[in-house]
Design a protein around this motif. Structure first.
Motif, short mmCIF file in Angstrom:
data_model
loop_
_atom_site.label_atom_id
_atom_site.label_comp_id
_atom_site.label_asym_id
_atom_site.label_seq_id
_atom_site.Cartn_x
_atom_site.Cartn_y
_atom_site.Cartn_z
N LEU A 1 5.67 -0.30 7.45
CA LEU A 1 7.17 -1.56 7.69
C LEU A 1 7.08 -1.53 9.46
CD1 LEU A 1 9.71 -1.48 5.75
CD2 LEU A 1 8.15 -2.57 4.67
N LEU B 1 3.34 -4.60 5.43
CA LEU B 1 4.67 -4.69 4.91
C LEU B 1 4.72 -4.72 3.39
CD1 LEU B 1 5.51 -7.97 7.28
CD2 LEU B 1 6.21 -5.42 7.42
N GLU B 2 3.36 -5.73 2.55
CA GLU B 2 3.76 -5.40 1.09
C GLU B 2 3.40 -4.12 0.44
OE1 GLU B 2 1.28 -7.78 0.19
OE2 GLU B 2 2.02 -9.31 0.07
N ALA C 1 6.85 -1.86 2.03
CA ALA C 1 8.08 -1.56 0.82
C ALA C 1 7.35 -1.70 -0.86
CB ALA C 1 7.75 -4.17 0.30
N GLU C 2 6.20 -1.57 -1.01
CA GLU C 2 5.96 -0.88 -2.20
C GLU C 2 6.35 1.20 -2.41
OE1 GLU C 2 4.96 -0.68 -6.16
OE2 GLU C 2 5.37 -2.37 -4.97
N GLU D 1 9.89 1.46 -3.18
CA GLU D 1 10.56 1.05 -4.16
C GLU D 1 10.79 2.60 -4.66
OE1 GLU D 1 11.65 -0.32 -6.99
OE2 GLU D 1 11.19 -1.72 -5.45
N ARG E 1 15.19 2.64 -3.88
CA ARG E 1 15.96 1.67 -4.44
C ARG E 1 16.69 2.21 -5.21
NH1 ARG E 1 14.56 -3.95 -3.69
NH2 ARG E 1 16.27 -4.66 -5.12
N LEU F 1 15.50 -3.83 3.45
CA LEU F 1 14.04 -3.93 3.99
C LEU F 1 13.16 -4.64 3.16
CD1 LEU F 1 14.27 -0.18 5.31
CD2 LEU F 1 14.18 -1.97 6.17
N GLN F 2 13.03 -3.98 1.79
CA GLN F 2 11.75 -4.91 0.92
C GLN F 2 12.13 -6.18 1.42
OE1 GLN F 2 12.92 -2.98 -3.06
NE2 GLN F 2 10.72 -1.75 -2.43
N ALA G 1 10.76 -7.41 4.08
CA ALA G 1 9.54 -7.33 3.74
C ALA G 1 8.59 -7.97 3.06
CB ALA G 1 9.12 -5.73 3.75
N ARG G 2 9.31 -8.78 2.40
CA ARG G 2 8.20 -9.36 0.85
C ARG G 2 8.87 -10.50 2.29
NH1 ARG G 2 10.55 -5.74 -3.54
NH2 ARG G 2 8.67 -4.15 -4.01
#
Length: 155
Positions: free
Chosen positions: A87, A106-107, A110-111, A114, A117, A129-130, A133-134
């Protein structure tokens, strides 16, 4: 053939100064102090130092701190720190104007966070943050130059 810059342990390391976004500057130029590599910190110290660097507009340097946490972590938490480092690199690319690189990192970051989460460790705002980022990744896909907002790592 030119000699490569080496650190005190003999490992290849570019000694050129860098700007606040980690871009190399010419030898002899005034650069930004780099975060030392290979420092093992507590998770709280890693988050605090990375946040300080993000707040100062130095996401590349924050990435180095998070990368140290990633490399020193054991077990499943390695992916958390790896995702956080990604990130920060994605934010670096966004500030540099590299929309494609920003979106990809970023993707990916974020993954990678996960799995944390539902029960985020160390007060990390994984869901926030996800979402950040998305949203930034979507914006970077349509505009190379974005005005990213620096995220809060922990609540």
């Amino acid at each position: 053939m030119t000699d490569r810059d080496r650190d005190d342990d003999g490992r290849a390391r570019n000694a050129r100064p860098r700007d606040g976004l980690g871009r190399p500057l010419p030898y002899g130029a005034e650069g930004v102090e780099r975060a030392p590599e290979g420092v093992v910190r507590t998770p709280a110290d890693s988050l605090a130092e990375a946040q300080r660097l993000l707040d100062e507009g130095k996401p590349f340097h924050a990435h180095e701190v998070l990368e140290d946490a990633w490399k020193s972590a054991d077990g499943p938490e390695r992916e958390l720190w790896r995702g956080l480092a990604q990130l920060a690199v994605g934010l670096t690319h966004a500030f540099r104007g590299n929309g494609t690189g920003a979106a990809a990192l970023l993707e990916r970051g974020a993954e990678n966070v996960e799995p944390f989460r539902e029960s985020p460790p160390y007060g990390i705002d994984v869901a926030g943050l996800q979402a950040w980022a998305r949203s930034l990744a979507d914006e970077a896909k349509v505009r190379a130059r974005v005005e990213p907002v620096v995220p809060r790592l922990a609540g």
